[in-house]
Design an enzyme around this catalytic site. Structure first.
Site, PDB file in Angstrom:
ATOM      1  N   ASN A 218      -2.681   5.160   3.170  1.00 26.07           N
ATOM      2  CA  ASN A 218      -2.679   4.236   4.300  1.00 26.07           C
ATOM      3  C   ASN A 218      -1.780   4.799   5.419  1.00 26.07           C
ATOM      4  OD1 ASN A 218      -1.707   2.111   6.005  1.00 26.07           O
ATOM      5  ND2 ASN A 218      -2.476   0.619   4.542  1.00 26.07           N
ATOM      6  N   LYS A 219      -2.425   5.193   6.532  1.00 25.69           N
ATOM      7  CA  LYS A 219      -1.689   5.876   7.617  1.00 25.69           C
ATOM      8  C   LYS A 219      -0.547   5.015   8.169  1.00 25.69           C
ATOM      9  CE  LYS A 219      -5.487   8.807   9.309  1.00 25.69           C
ATOM     10  NZ  LYS A 219      -5.027  10.030   8.646  1.00 25.69           N
TER      11      LYS A 219
ATOM     12  N   LYS B 107       1.245   2.646   6.617  1.00 25.00           N
ATOM     13  CA  LYS B 107       2.371   2.654   5.668  1.00 25.00           C
ATOM     14  C   LYS B 107       3.108   3.982   5.713  1.00 25.00           C
ATOM     15  CE  LYS B 107       0.653   0.148   1.630  1.00 25.00           C
ATOM     16  NZ  LYS B 107       0.324   0.319   0.207  1.00 25.00           N
TER      17      LYS B 107
ATOM     18  N   ASP C  57       3.110  -1.107  -2.961  1.00 26.48           N
ATOM     19  CA  ASP C  57       1.962  -2.006  -3.084  1.00 26.48           C
ATOM     20  C   ASP C  57       2.371  -3.297  -2.401  1.00 26.48           C
ATOM     21  OD1 ASP C  57      -0.775  -1.785  -4.311  1.00 26.48           O
ATOM     22  OD2 ASP C  57      -0.209  -3.823  -4.877  1.00 26.48           O
TER      23      ASP C  57
ATOM     24  N   PHE D 142      -0.490  -2.218  11.607  1.00 29.65           N
ATOM     25  CA  PHE D 142      -1.783  -2.036  10.936  1.00 29.65           C
ATOM     26  C   PHE D 142      -2.141  -3.317  10.196  1.00 29.65           C
ATOM     27  CE2 PHE D 142       1.369  -1.039   7.749  1.00 29.65           C
ATOM     28  CZ  PHE D 142       0.811  -1.424   6.547  1.00 29.65           C
ATOM     29  N   GLY D 143      -3.266  -3.286   9.508  1.00 23.69           N
ATOM     30  CA  GLY D 143      -3.665  -4.404   8.642  1.00 23.69           C
ATOM     31  C   GLY D 143      -3.649  -5.748   9.359  1.00 23.69           C
TER      32      GLY D 143
ATOM     33  N   ASP E  29      -1.227  -7.295  10.805  1.00 25.80           N
ATOM     34  CA  ASP E  29      -0.133  -7.488  11.773  1.00 25.80           C
ATOM     35  C   ASP E  29      -0.515  -8.338  12.994  1.00 25.80           C
ATOM     36  OD1 ASP E  29       1.778  -6.216  10.282  1.00 25.80           O
ATOM     37  OD2 ASP E  29       1.614  -4.288  11.305  1.00 25.80           O
TER      38      ASP E  29
ATOM     39  N   HIS F 148       8.904  -6.699   5.356  1.00 31.24           N
ATOM     40  CA  HIS F 148       8.968  -6.586   3.897  1.00 31.24           C
ATOM     41  C   HIS F 148       9.198  -5.124   3.491  1.00 31.24           C
ATOM     42  CE1 HIS F 148       5.098  -6.118   5.701  1.00 31.24           C
ATOM     43  NE2 HIS F 148       4.453  -5.793   4.586  1.00 31.24           N
ATOM     44  N   ARG F 149       8.424  -4.203   4.084  1.00 34.24           N
ATOM     45  CA  ARG F 149       8.508  -2.773   3.721  1.00 34.24           C
ATOM     46  C   ARG F 149       9.825  -2.175   4.223  1.00 34.24           C
ATOM     47  NH1 ARG F 149       4.263  -1.891   5.622  1.00 34.24           N
ATOM     48  NH2 ARG F 149       3.169  -2.241   3.656  1.00 34.24           N
TER      49      ARG F 149
HETATM   50  P1  ITT Z   1      -2.382   2.733  -0.566  1.00 34.43           P
HETATM   51  O1  ITT Z   1      -2.688   2.035  -1.874  1.00 34.43           O
HETATM   52  O2  ITT Z   1      -3.059   4.075  -0.448  1.00 34.43           O
HETATM   53  O3  ITT Z   1      -0.913   2.783  -0.290  1.00 34.43           O
HETATM   54  P2  ITT Z   1      -3.595   0.361   0.615  1.00 34.43           P
HETATM   55  O4  ITT Z   1      -3.807  -0.079   2.020  1.00 34.43           O
HETATM   56  O5  ITT Z   1      -4.776   0.279  -0.325  1.00 34.43           O
HETATM   57  O6  ITT Z   1      -3.000   1.855   0.642  1.00 34.43           O
HETATM   58  P3  ITT Z   1      -2.307  -1.773  -0.835  1.00 34.43           P
HETATM   59  O7  ITT Z   1      -3.266  -1.740  -1.951  1.00 34.43           O
HETATM   60  O8  ITT Z   1      -0.841  -1.954  -1.134  1.00 34.43           O
HETATM   61  O9  ITT Z   1      -2.383  -0.431   0.019  1.00 34.43           O
HETATM   62  O10 ITT Z   1      -2.793  -2.902   0.170  1.00 34.43           O
HETATM   63  C1  ITT Z   1      -1.905  -3.425   1.079  1.00 34.43           C
HETATM   64  C2  ITT Z   1      -2.700  -4.188   2.127  1.00 34.43           C
HETATM   65  O11 ITT Z   1      -1.926  -5.332   2.541  1.00 34.43           O
HETATM   66  C3  ITT Z   1      -2.885  -3.349   3.378  1.00 34.43           C
HETATM   67  O12 ITT Z   1      -4.087  -2.595   3.309  1.00 34.43           O
HETATM   68  C4  ITT Z   1      -2.904  -4.416   4.465  1.00 34.43           C
HETATM   69  O13 ITT Z   1      -4.170  -5.023   4.534  1.00 34.43           O
HETATM   70  C5  ITT Z   1      -1.914  -5.458   3.931  1.00 34.43           C
HETATM   71  N1  ITT Z   1      -0.554  -5.150   4.404  1.00 34.43           N
HETATM   72  C6  ITT Z   1       0.500  -4.698   3.657  1.00 34.43           C
HETATM   73  N2  ITT Z   1       1.575  -4.485   4.431  1.00 34.43           N
HETATM   74  C7  ITT Z   1       1.194  -4.780   5.679  1.00 34.43           C
HETATM   75  C8  ITT Z   1       1.849  -4.739   6.931  1.00 34.43           C
HETATM   76  O14 ITT Z   1       3.091  -4.286   7.049  1.00 34.43           O
HETATM   77  N3  ITT Z   1       1.171  -5.128   8.003  1.00 34.43           N
HETATM   78  C9  ITT Z   1      -0.096  -5.565   7.915  1.00 34.43           C
HETATM   79  N4  ITT Z   1      -0.804  -5.608   6.785  1.00 34.43           N
HETATM   80  C10 ITT Z   1      -0.163  -5.220   5.667  1.00 34.43           C
END
Ligand code: ITT
Length: 198
Positions: free
Chosen positions: A9-10, A12, A69, A153-154, A156, A181-182
């Protein structure tokens, strides 16, 4: 010291790299290991998935691995999408599909229902010598029905932080890392790093 971020995930990767940038650390991610076969995230908890990712990448690379995660838990949706956040709208879903689905679900509920939501993050670190740690953190906010902001991302753009009067997508990366959180989990992880130096 060399560390691999066990993520594709770019967003993250950028946040975690930014956090580690002031340390004497060479940071890799799965982008540097294109032949890594991937991990099936079939855990029922953030912890299971984080540990599985960190452990697999540590074994594959022989380097210290960090995995995150994370997920969004919306009170009115019984904590959905939670551990399934990255694929809420389906296995190939992107961020805009997932946001659309959350908004559709929220619009089915009474207008005055609580919009409280929490971002959860579990970070796992695994050393090739078997040492490991796990850190859990969260960030409180509220869902808004109209996306705002282009950063992050995601989810946000629909995660509003009342204290700052803006969404997570309206924050700079540095500010997001201060309150998210991160970011909070990475702060604690950084404090643990000295014990991972051989
Ligand atoms: P990796 O497993 O490769 O790290 P992933 O995106 O699949 O990537 P996750 O399974 O942990 O990772 O899913 C986390 C999801 O939760 C992420 O894809 C977003 O949709 C959401 N998310 C987590 N942290 C976020 C953030 O800081 N901002 C926005 N959305 C977030």
């Amino acid at each position: 010291m060399e560390i691999v971020i066990a993520s594709n995930n770019k967003g993250k990767i950028e946040e975690i790299k930014n956090y580690l940038s002031d340390k004497n650390i060479i940071v890799f991610s799965l982008e540097d290991y294109p032949d890594f076969p991937g991990i099936i995230e079939d855990g029922k908890t953030y912890f299971e998935n984080a540990f599985k990712k960190a452990h697999a990448v540590c074994q594959y690379t022989g380097k210290i691995a960090i995995a995150d995660d994370s997920g969004l838990e919306i009170e009115a949706l019984n904590k959905a999408p939670g551990v399934y956040s990255s694929r809420y709208a389906g296995p190939q879903a992107g961020a805009s599909d997932n946001i659309k689905k959350v908004l559709e679900e929220l619009k089915k509920l009474p207008q005055d229902i609580s919009k409280k939501a929490t971002f959860k993050c579990v970070i796992s670190i695994v050393h090739p010598n078997g040492n490991s740690d796990v850190i859990k953190e969260s960030c409180e906010g509220e869902m808004i029905l109209k996306p705002r902001g282009n950063n992050g991302f995601g989810y946000d753009p629909i995660f509003f932080i009342p204290l700052l009067n803006c969404t997570m997508a309206e924050l700079t990366l540095a500010k997001k890392n201060e309150i998210s959180h991160r970011g909070k989990a990475m702060k604690r992880l950084k404090e643990l790093l000295p014990k991972y130096i051989k």
